[in-house]
Design a protein around this motif. Structure first.
Motif, PDB file in Angstrom:
ATOM      1  N   PHE A 373       0.836  -1.206   0.000  1.00 54.43           N
ATOM      2  CA  PHE A 373       0.000   0.000   0.000  1.00 54.43           C
ATOM      3  C   PHE A 373       0.873   1.260   0.000  1.00 54.43           C
ATOM      4  O   PHE A 373       0.557   2.244  -0.664  1.00 54.43           O
ATOM      5  CB  PHE A 373      -0.930   0.019   1.230  1.00 54.43           C
ATOM      6  CG  PHE A 373      -2.058  -0.989   1.166  1.00 54.43           C
ATOM      7  CD1 PHE A 373      -2.184  -1.875   0.096  1.00 54.43           C
ATOM      8  CD2 PHE A 373      -3.011  -1.054   2.179  1.00 54.43           C
ATOM      9  CE1 PHE A 373      -3.229  -2.803   0.042  1.00 54.43           C
ATOM     10  CE2 PHE A 373      -4.053  -1.974   2.126  1.00 54.43           C
ATOM     11  CZ  PHE A 373      -4.157  -2.850   1.069  1.00 54.43           C
ATOM     12  N   THR A 374       1.974   1.213   0.762  1.00 59.03           N
ATOM     13  CA  THR A 374       2.871   2.381   0.820  1.00 59.03           C
ATOM     14  C   THR A 374       3.447   2.693  -0.556  1.00 59.03           C
ATOM     15  O   THR A 374       3.539   3.848  -0.957  1.00 59.03           O
ATOM     16  CB  THR A 374       4.021   2.135   1.828  1.00 59.03           C
ATOM     17  OG1 THR A 374       3.442   1.879   3.103  1.00 59.03           O
ATOM     18  CG2 THR A 374       4.946   3.343   1.933  1.00 59.03           C
ATOM     19  N   TRP A 375       3.810   1.640  -1.306  1.00 57.91           N
ATOM     20  CA  TRP A 375       4.337   1.869  -2.667  1.00 57.91           C
ATOM     21  C   TRP A 375       3.274   2.538  -3.550  1.00 57.91           C
ATOM     22  O   TRP A 375       3.578   3.431  -4.340  1.00 57.91           O
ATOM     23  CB  TRP A 375       4.777   0.551  -3.302  1.00 57.91           C
ATOM     24  CG  TRP A 375       6.131   0.083  -2.853  1.00 57.91           C
ATOM     25  CD1 TRP A 375       6.399  -0.952  -1.988  1.00 57.91           C
ATOM     26  CD2 TRP A 375       7.417   0.599  -3.241  1.00 57.91           C
ATOM     27  NE1 TRP A 375       7.758  -1.094  -1.817  1.00 57.91           N
ATOM     28  CE2 TRP A 375       8.402  -0.155  -2.561  1.00 57.91           C
ATOM     29  CE3 TRP A 375       7.821   1.636  -4.083  1.00 57.91           C
ATOM     30  CZ2 TRP A 375       9.776   0.087  -2.723  1.00 57.91           C
ATOM     31  CZ3 TRP A 375       9.192   1.880  -4.239  1.00 57.91           C
ATOM     32  CH2 TRP A 375      10.145   1.108  -3.565  1.00 57.91           C
ATOM     33  N   VAL A 376       2.013   2.072  -3.410  1.00 55.63           N
ATOM     34  CA  VAL A 376       0.923   2.675  -4.203  1.00 55.63           C
ATOM     35  C   VAL A 376       0.755   4.143  -3.816  1.00 55.63           C
ATOM     36  O   VAL A 376       0.649   5.032  -4.675  1.00 55.63           O
ATOM     37  CB  VAL A 376      -0.404   1.900  -3.981  1.00 55.63           C
ATOM     38  CG1 VAL A 376      -1.576   2.606  -4.644  1.00 55.63           C
ATOM     39  CG2 VAL A 376      -0.279   0.466  -4.502  1.00 55.63           C
ATOM     40  N   GLU A 377       0.770   4.404  -2.509  1.00 51.45           N
ATOM     41  CA  GLU A 377       0.619   5.786  -2.029  1.00 51.45           C
ATOM     42  C   GLU A 377       1.780   6.662  -2.523  1.00 51.45           C
ATOM     43  O   GLU A 377       1.577   7.814  -2.899  1.00 51.45           O
ATOM     44  CB  GLU A 377       0.579   5.816  -0.496  1.00 51.45           C
ATOM     45  CG  GLU A 377      -0.705   5.234   0.073  1.00 51.45           C
ATOM     46  CD  GLU A 377      -0.533   4.700   1.494  1.00 51.45           C
ATOM     47  OE1 GLU A 377       0.491   5.014   2.147  1.00 51.45           O
ATOM     48  OE2 GLU A 377      -1.416   3.938   1.937  1.00 51.45           O
ATOM     49  N   ASP A 378       2.984   6.105  -2.510  1.00 49.38           N
ATOM     50  CA  ASP A 378       4.151   6.866  -2.973  1.00 49.38           C
ATOM     51  C   ASP A 378       4.025   7.217  -4.460  1.00 49.38           C
ATOM     52  O   ASP A 378       4.337   8.334  -4.871  1.00 49.38           O
ATOM     53  CB  ASP A 378       5.445   6.081  -2.737  1.00 49.38           C
ATOM     54  CG  ASP A 378       5.865   6.087  -1.275  1.00 49.38           C
ATOM     55  OD1 ASP A 378       5.255   6.841  -0.484  1.00 49.38           O
ATOM     56  OD2 ASP A 378       6.783   5.327  -0.918  1.00 49.38           O
ATOM     57  N   ALA A 379       3.585   6.246  -5.260  1.00 55.87           N
ATOM     58  CA  ALA A 379       3.406   6.508  -6.693  1.00 55.87           C
ATOM     59  C   ALA A 379       2.349   7.594  -6.888  1.00 55.87           C
ATOM     60  O   ALA A 379       2.498   8.495  -7.723  1.00 55.87           O
ATOM     61  CB  ALA A 379       3.000   5.231  -7.418  1.00 55.87           C
ATOM     62  N   GLU A 380       1.290   7.523  -6.086  1.00 52.10           N
ATOM     63  CA  GLU A 380       0.215   8.507  -6.193  1.00 52.10           C
ATOM     64  C   GLU A 380       0.721   9.903  -5.795  1.00 52.10           C
ATOM     65  O   GLU A 380       0.531  10.870  -6.520  1.00 52.10           O
ATOM     66  CB  GLU A 380      -0.945   8.083  -5.286  1.00 52.10           C
ATOM     67  CG  GLU A 380      -2.160   8.975  -5.397  1.00 52.10           C
ATOM     68  CD  GLU A 380      -3.233   8.616  -4.381  1.00 52.10           C
ATOM     69  OE1 GLU A 380      -2.887   8.216  -3.242  1.00 52.10           O
ATOM     70  OE2 GLU A 380      -4.425   8.744  -4.726  1.00 52.10           O
ATOM     71  N   LYS A 381       1.401   9.969  -4.631  1.00 51.95           N
ATOM     72  CA  LYS A 381       1.897  11.252  -4.113  1.00 51.95           C
ATOM     73  C   LYS A 381       2.888  11.914  -5.065  1.00 51.95           C
ATOM     74  O   LYS A 381       2.926  13.126  -5.199  1.00 51.95           O
ATOM     75  CB  LYS A 381       2.647  11.001  -2.789  1.00 51.95           C
ATOM     76  CG  LYS A 381       1.808  11.225  -1.548  1.00 51.95           C
ATOM     77  CD  LYS A 381       2.694  11.178  -0.304  1.00 51.95           C
ATOM     78  CE  LYS A 381       3.048   9.768   0.060  1.00 51.95           C
ATOM     79  NZ  LYS A 381       3.498   9.517   1.396  1.00 51.95           N
ATOM     80  N   THR A 382       3.729  11.090  -5.697  1.00 54.41           N
ATOM     81  CA  THR A 382       4.823  11.642  -6.500  1.00 54.41           C
ATOM     82  C   THR A 382       4.487  11.682  -7.984  1.00 54.41           C
ATOM     83  O   THR A 382       5.298  12.127  -8.788  1.00 54.41           O
ATOM     84  CB  THR A 382       6.087  10.777  -6.337  1.00 54.41           C
ATOM     85  OG1 THR A 382       5.764   9.436  -6.731  1.00 54.41           O
ATOM     86  CG2 THR A 382       6.578  10.765  -4.908  1.00 54.41           C
ATOM     87  N   SER A 383       3.298  11.173  -8.339  1.00 49.15           N
ATOM     88  CA  SER A 383       2.906  11.054  -9.735  1.00 49.15           C
ATOM     89  C   SER A 383       3.981  10.314 -10.540  1.00 49.15           C
ATOM     90  O   SER A 383       4.494  10.811 -11.549  1.00 49.15           O
ATOM     91  CB  SER A 383       2.634  12.439 -10.339  1.00 49.15           C
ATOM     92  OG  SER A 383       1.925  12.284 -11.543  1.00 49.15           O
ATOM     93  N   THR A 384       4.318   9.131 -10.046  1.00 50.23           N
ATOM     94  CA  THR A 384       5.298   8.281 -10.740  1.00 50.23           C
ATOM     95  C   THR A 384       4.673   6.917 -11.009  1.00 50.23           C
ATOM     96  O   THR A 384       3.496   6.699 -10.730  1.00 50.23           O
ATOM     97  CB  THR A 384       6.586   8.122  -9.916  1.00 50.23           C
ATOM     98  OG1 THR A 384       6.243   7.590  -8.645  1.00 50.23           O
ATOM     99  CG2 THR A 384       7.306   9.453  -9.765  1.00 50.23           C
ATOM    100  N   TRP A 385       5.495   6.026 -11.497  1.00 49.02           N
ATOM    101  CA  TRP A 385       5.028   4.728 -12.001  1.00 49.02           C
ATOM    102  C   TRP A 385       5.595   3.609 -11.143  1.00 49.02           C
ATOM    103  O   TRP A 385       6.815   3.488 -11.032  1.00 49.02           O
ATOM    104  CB  TRP A 385       5.510   4.618 -13.441  1.00 49.02           C
ATOM    105  CG  TRP A 385       5.132   3.400 -14.199  1.00 49.02           C
ATOM    106  CD1 TRP A 385       4.160   2.481 -13.913  1.00 49.02           C
ATOM    107  CD2 TRP A 385       5.741   2.970 -15.427  1.00 49.02           C
ATOM    108  NE1 TRP A 385       4.119   1.520 -14.881  1.00 49.02           N
ATOM    109  CE2 TRP A 385       5.067   1.804 -15.822  1.00 49.02           C
ATOM    110  CE3 TRP A 385       6.769   3.475 -16.226  1.00 49.02           C
ATOM    111  CZ2 TRP A 385       5.418   1.109 -16.978  1.00 49.02           C
ATOM    112  CZ3 TRP A 385       7.106   2.795 -17.381  1.00 49.02           C
ATOM    113  CH2 TRP A 385       6.431   1.625 -17.752  1.00 49.02           C
TER     114      TRP A 385
END
Ligand SMILES: [Zn+2]
Length: 435
Positions: A373-385
């Motif tokens: 979940f943290t990886w998903v949140e990080d991708a969302e927060k940073t607008s990355t893939w």
């Protein structure tokens, strides 16, 4: 099969897992400065005329004594610790023959390698959460070396991830990559340039600085599967299709053709996921350690699986390296057959991502759902893939490190769905990366 599974565990564990093997603090500074390998002593450092100085602490460099010029005792630079673990003969030295800049550099040499690694470590420290950092150094080496992110928590736990790798370079070359400091646990972080083979590695001019984000237009998630486990094309594909998503499948042709191997999907099932619109990529023909092969064998591995998948109905745009293993030679040949390579290097892909160095999040029996979940949140927060890598999906956890319980897989997909993030096959994500 057993053997290749075991190998898979061994290599990927070294690459990606929060490894249980602690880097034992068993310093072994060289008692006498060791001679440089002859191939190197003739190399002319590029920057010897006007030695560049690494950024200082005042300029934002988080590495103390970055040019290793300041001494702490006879054979050791201040703020750096020699370290190795495993079975090998490692020599960690502080050298002065043709440095990149100043008068000194760090040297690691290894003989009789069986397992483990050797490296110099700078002091672990807390990074600002949710920030981008750039690590760089200058290095020369007679082969591949790896960058390992090390996290030590205040409670004494340690986690490691292989986040980057460098190619052979007999003259000084720059090694540079970006990473995101997630809220993943309460980490004191260091970045280790390690040698995990026979040979040598020299480093100088070390730098770790905060840097600016390079977001994509929108956050992206990819769900990928390696090898071609039956469960990945049944429950794996069904759960994606239920949500209107497509996954990426990296297929080892040999596994798909094995008789009496129900754990692997065969031609009919592969054609079914092709027809459903999932991406088909290559995972080599026989799943070897690609970097150990001769050039002709590398080409044969790439060519035969490329032809096989094309014969089944789809040209594989991408490859996922078996065991995440590659070298400069493998990368060069790969570019002749494919438009991208999905590695086993861990991290988020931002706008600067190299299509032949796509990074992943490997899902193993060690991976917790909250970590996913943290990886998903990080991708969302940073607008990355973020690209997740799965292998086998089963009702429960088995002995195999790369078996994921179906419930955990579904929890991840549900979480991504709740967040309304775009889920795309890797070849589609690549298009957004280039736009
Ligand atoms: Zn594999």
């Amino acid at each position: 099969m057993q053997r290749s599974l075991l190998l898979l565990c061994l290599v990927l564990a070294a690459c990606a897992q929060p490894t249980p093997q602690p880097a034992q603090p068993s310093p072994k500074p060289s008692e006498s400065p060791s001679a440089l390998p002859s191939a190197v002593s003739s190399a002319v450092p590029e920057a010897s005329a006007t030695p560049l100085l690494p950024l200082s602490a005042a300029e934002g460099n988080l590495i103390a004594n970055p040019g290793v010029e300041i001494a702490s005792g006879v054979a050791r630079p201040e703020d750096w610790t020699p370290d190795f673990w495993g079975t090998q003969s490692a020599n960690l030295a502080w050298e002065s023959s043709e440095p990149f800049s100043g008068k000194k550099y760090l040297s690691v040499s290894v003989q009789d390698y069986v397992e483990g690694d050797a490296k110099w470590i700078f002091k672990a420290q807390k990074l600002q959460e949710n920030s981008w950092y750039e690590y760089s150094d200058y290095y020369r080496s007679d082969g591949r070396s790896r960058m390992i992110w090390g996290c030590s928590t205040d409670s004494g736990q340690r986690f490691f991830r292989t986040v980057w790798q460098t190619h052979q370079s007999k003259s000084w070359a720059q090694n540079k990559f970006r990473f995101y400091s997630s809220s993943f646990r309460d980490c004191n972080i260091t970045m280790m340039h390690v040698l995990d083979r026979n040979g040598y590695l020299h480093t100088d001019h070390h730098q770790m600085v905060k840097t600016t984000p390079m977001p994509l237009k929108r956050p992206l998630v990819s769900i990928t599967f390696d090898d071609i486990w039956t469960s990945s094309v049944t429950v794996g594909a069904a759960e994606l299709e239920k949500r209107g998503w497509k996954g990426s499948y990296y297929i080892t042709g040999k596994y798909a053709r094995l008789p009496n191997a129900p754990q692997y999907a065969h031609v009919d099932e592969i054609k079914k996921i092709m027809a459903a619109g999932h991406e088909i990529g290559s995972h080599s023909n026989t799943h070897p350690l690609m970097a150990t092969l001769t050039n002709n064998d590398v080409i044969a591995e790439l060519q035969s699986n490329y032809d096989y998948l094309k014969f089944l109905g789809k040209t594989p745009e991408g490859i996922a390296y078996p065991f995440g293993d590659f070298s400069d030679q493998v990368e060069t040949e790969t570019k002749r057959f494919h438009q991208y390579a999905r590695t086993s290097l861990v991290g988020l892909n931002d706008r600067s991502a190299d299509p032949f160095r796509l990074r992943i999040v490997p899902v193993t029996t060690e991976t917790t759902t909250s970590e996913l979940f943290t990886w998903v949140e990080d991708a969302e927060k940073t607008s990355t893939w973020v690209i997740f890598l799965f292998h086998d999906l089963q009702p429960g956890v088995g002995d195999f490190t790369y078996t994921t319980p179906v419930t955990q897989y579904i929890q991840l997909l549900d979480y991504i769905e709740r967040k309304k993030l775009a889920v795309v096959p890797v070849n589609q994500g690549l298009k957004e990366l280039k736009n």
